[in-house]
Scaffold this active site. Structure first.
Site, PDB file in Angstrom:
ATOM      1  N   CYS A  78      46.107  51.569  17.545  1.00 37.68           N
ATOM      2  CA  CYS A  78      44.646  51.595  17.705  1.00 37.68           C
ATOM      3  C   CYS A  78      43.984  50.983  16.462  1.00 37.68           C
ATOM      4  CB  CYS A  78      44.162  53.016  17.997  1.00 37.68           C
ATOM      5  SG  CYS A  78      42.460  53.073  18.632  1.00 37.68           S
ATOM      6  N   HIS A 180      46.672  53.671  22.838  1.00 34.77           N
ATOM      7  CA  HIS A 180      47.415  54.790  22.266  1.00 34.77           C
ATOM      8  C   HIS A 180      48.687  55.022  23.067  1.00 34.77           C
ATOM      9  CE1 HIS A 180      44.469  56.402  19.360  1.00 34.77           C
ATOM     10  NE2 HIS A 180      43.572  55.924  20.200  1.00 34.77           N
ATOM     11  N   GLU A 182      50.969  57.067  22.456  1.00 31.57           N
ATOM     12  CA  GLU A 182      51.241  58.515  22.487  1.00 31.57           C
ATOM     13  C   GLU A 182      50.399  59.245  23.528  1.00 31.57           C
ATOM     14  OE1 GLU A 182      47.716  58.266  19.712  1.00 31.57           O
ATOM     15  OE2 GLU A 182      49.407  57.000  20.301  1.00 31.57           O
TER      16      GLU A 182
END
Length: 199
Positions: A78, A180, A182
């Site tokens: 990001c 992102h 994750e």
């Protein structure tokens, strides 16, 4: 061991948790020695570019990151990906790490900003992070600024948000995801697996 750089801005523990889930050993650290000893580096980040750049500079870790990336993989996530570039005009002109030539500018799109939500990826220049992708995978974005790489070969994947938005980058040992991983389910985990396989 993957060192996740702690410079006060970033979703550190979600990234660490996802990496552990795919079998990687991690350490969240602001210690130059630990970063030097690690096999790879992750630079996370959320917020505004100049604030993050100043926070990173205050840690004194910029020279270590620039030196270590000559020997080991680095993944920016990001805002961390944006910091890999030469400069940004978010809020005010600010220098980045200049590991990938290019600039961070506001997304020129008729769509609402920030771009928040799931968008599909188109792989443009395959790399280790895209090795498990066939195209069209959806990942989670939150941003209003994007990277304009000087060399199109440095752009690994793009997404469409009323304009072509740089979604992934790769140059030498340097990798970046504007989204992102994750927070992007199995697709994001596969991308992190691809990074781990570089070790």
């Amino acid at each position: 061991m993957i060192a996740i750089v702690d410079y006060g801005v970033g979703n550190l523990h979600s990234v660490a948790s996802s990496l552990r889930y795919v079998g990687a050993d991690t350490i969240v650290t602001a210690d130059a020695g630990e970063i030097a000893r690690a096999d790879a580096i992750i630079l996370p980040g959320v917020g505004a570019f100049p604030d993050a750049a100043e926070s990173l500079a205050r840690t004194g870790l910029v020279p270590v990151i620039k030196e270590e990336v000559c020997r080991k993989p680095l993944l920016g996530i990001c805002l961390g990906m944006q910091l890999l570039f030469t400069d940004s005009d978010e809020k005010r002109f600010c220098r980045g790490l200049d590991l990938i030539p290019g600039h961070i500018r506001r997304i020129e799109t008729p769509e609402k900003l920030p771009q928040i939500g799931w968008n599909s990826l188109t792989v443009t220049n395959p790399c280790a992070l895209t090795s498990r992708m066939s195209g069209g995978e959806y990942v989670y974005f939150v941003h209003s600024y994007m990277a304009y790489a000087e060399n199109p070969a440095d752009v690994a994947a793009v997404t469409d948000y009323g304009t072509c938005v740089t979604a992934m980058v790769h140059r030498g040992n340097v990798y970046g995801c504007q989204f992102h991983p994750e927070k992007s389910g199995d697709v994001g985990l596969d991308i992190l697996k691809g990074f781990c396989e570089l070790l």
